[in-house]
Write a protein that holds these residues in place. Structure first.
Motif, short mmCIF file in Angstrom:
data_model
loop_
_atom_site.label_atom_id
_atom_site.label_comp_id
_atom_site.label_asym_id
_atom_site.label_seq_id
_atom_site.Cartn_x
_atom_site.Cartn_y
_atom_site.Cartn_z
N LYS A 115 0.80 -1.22 0.00
CA LYS A 115 0.00 0.00 0.00
C LYS A 115 0.84 1.28 0.00
N ALA A 116 2.10 1.20 0.42
CA ALA A 116 2.96 2.39 0.43
C ALA A 116 3.51 2.69 -0.96
N ASP A 117 3.35 1.77 -1.90
CA ASP A 117 3.86 1.96 -3.25
C ASP A 117 2.69 1.96 -4.23
N GLN A 118 2.20 3.14 -4.55
CA GLN A 118 1.01 3.25 -5.39
C GLN A 118 1.23 2.67 -6.78
N ARG A 119 2.46 2.73 -7.26
CA ARG A 119 2.74 2.17 -8.59
C ARG A 119 2.41 0.68 -8.64
N ILE A 120 2.80 -0.06 -7.60
CA ILE A 120 2.53 -1.49 -7.56
C ILE A 120 1.04 -1.75 -7.39
N ILE A 121 0.39 -0.96 -6.56
CA ILE A 121 -1.05 -1.12 -6.36
C ILE A 121 -1.82 -0.90 -7.66
N ASP A 122 -1.40 0.09 -8.44
CA ASP A 122 -2.10 0.42 -9.69
C ASP A 122 -1.74 -0.52 -10.84
N GLU A 123 -0.66 -1.25 -10.70
CA GLU A 123 -0.19 -2.11 -11.77
C GLU A 123 -1.18 -3.24 -12.03
N THR A 124 -1.40 -3.57 -13.28
CA THR A 124 -2.24 -4.70 -13.66
C THR A 124 -1.36 -5.85 -14.13
N ASN A 125 -1.98 -7.01 -14.33
CA ASN A 125 -1.21 -8.15 -14.82
C ASN A 125 -0.58 -7.86 -16.18
N LEU A 126 -1.26 -7.03 -17.00
CA LEU A 126 -0.70 -6.68 -18.30
C LEU A 126 0.34 -5.58 -18.19
N SER A 127 0.04 -4.52 -17.44
CA SER A 127 0.99 -3.41 -17.36
C SER A 127 2.28 -3.82 -16.65
N TYR A 128 2.22 -4.85 -15.81
CA TYR A 128 3.45 -5.38 -15.20
C TYR A 128 4.47 -5.72 -16.29
N PHE A 129 4.01 -6.33 -17.36
CA PHE A 129 4.91 -6.72 -18.45
C PHE A 129 5.23 -5.56 -19.38
N THR A 130 4.23 -4.80 -19.77
CA THR A 130 4.48 -3.72 -20.74
C THR A 130 5.34 -2.62 -20.14
N SER A 131 5.24 -2.38 -18.83
CA SER A 131 6.08 -1.37 -18.19
C SER A 131 7.54 -1.80 -18.13
N ARG A 132 7.79 -3.07 -18.40
CA ARG A 132 9.15 -3.60 -18.45
C ARG A 132 9.56 -3.91 -19.90
N ASN A 133 8.84 -3.28 -20.81
CA ASN A 133 9.17 -3.31 -22.24
C ASN A 133 8.96 -4.66 -22.91
#
Length: 277
Positions: A115-133
């Motif tokens: 909960k202290a890291d909003q980026r991880i909370i907002d991340e989806t199963n798809l954006s997890y991969f696309t945000s890592r190119n």
């Protein structure tokens, strides 16, 4: 078929720090290997001395180094194996080549832990991969933890090696071996999600549950200078209070592999783990 020569439990033991860690858990790893009719395979030299990628990412090279086996279980050293753990090699379906635990993004434990890291909370199963190119695909359905994975070397070693030696850059959110392992096995329909009991991460129980959060609050009440001294002496960032030890013993009755993920101590008196008979 000689199952002992075809199955292996693989660990990386590189450097004095990890040799010391391995000394705590070697008996349980040997006992579990025997239970599973597997060889205990120890990697004690750096897979890629040129460091094309960091050491964590070099887990991608392990399947290539274990091609003599049909099926391999990789385990981090900071794992305790419950005496209740069944033979994990029976879990992987014949049509799958890689199994690991999927992070439960929608669970309350996951949300409370991050909960202290909003980026991880907002991340989806798809954006997890696309945000890592990595390219988007409708076959992607989750990120994994790389502390426990089971694989068929003949099926995954080439694709993992090719990725490792490629010039692909995951960018600011580098997840080392975890993202490419999940990505390539999922898009190629080789991935199987393992029962979460095969990799219960203690941080989710400490940070993500009321009882665990209370244990952490008690630990933080210990004077800072004592905590810093303990952390420096024991190379970890948490003092194992009595309540913490009781929690780990309880969890070992509920799960198969209890994973401490580096930060939390595991080298106190081992509770109900599989040991030599």
């Amino acid at each position: 078929m000689d199952t002992i020569s075809k199955r292996a439990i693989c660990v990386m033991v590189i450097g004095k720090k990890y040799q010391k860690q391995f000394s705590y858990v070697k008996p349980q790893f040997e006992a579990y290997a025997k239970k599973c009719s597997a060889t205990l395979h120890i990697i004690d030299t750096i897979p890629d001395p040129t460091f094309h990628r960091p050491l964590l990412a070099q887990k991608l090279l392990i399947p290539h180094l274990t091609q003599q086996y049909d099926l391999v279980l990789f385990l981090d050293l900071d794992i305790l194996i419950s005496e209740n753990a069944p033979d994990v090699f029976n879990e992987l379906n014949d049509d799958k080549a890689f199994g690991a635990i999927l992070d439960a993004r929608d669970s309350e434990e996951f949300i409370q832990t991050w909960k202290a890291d909003q980026r991880i909370i907002d991340e989806t199963n798809l954006s997890y991969f696309t945000s890592r190119n990595f390219e988007a695909s409708d076959k992607l359905y989750g990120c994994i933890n790389g502390g426990v994975f089971i694989y068929r070397p003949a099926c995954v070693s080439k694709m993992f090696n090719e990725y490792y030696y490629s010039n692909h850059d995951q960018g600011a959110f580098n997840s080392y071996e975890e993202t490419p392992m999940a990505y390539y096995t999922q898009v190629n329909n080789l991935f199987q999600a393992l029962d979460s009991r095969y990799n219960l991460q203690i941080m989710y129980k400490l940070k993500g549950t009321p009882g665990g959060q209370e244990i952490m609050r008690k630990e933080r009440k210990i004077p800072k200078f004592l905590r810093k001294l303990y952390y420096k002496t024991n190379n970890c960032k948490f003092i194992p209070l009595k309540a913490y030890k009781e929690l780990t013993d309880k969890l070992l009755t509920e799960c198969y592999f209890l994973h401490f993920a580096g930060k939390y101590p595991f080298n106190f008196k081992i509770g109900k783990t599989i040991q030599h008979q």
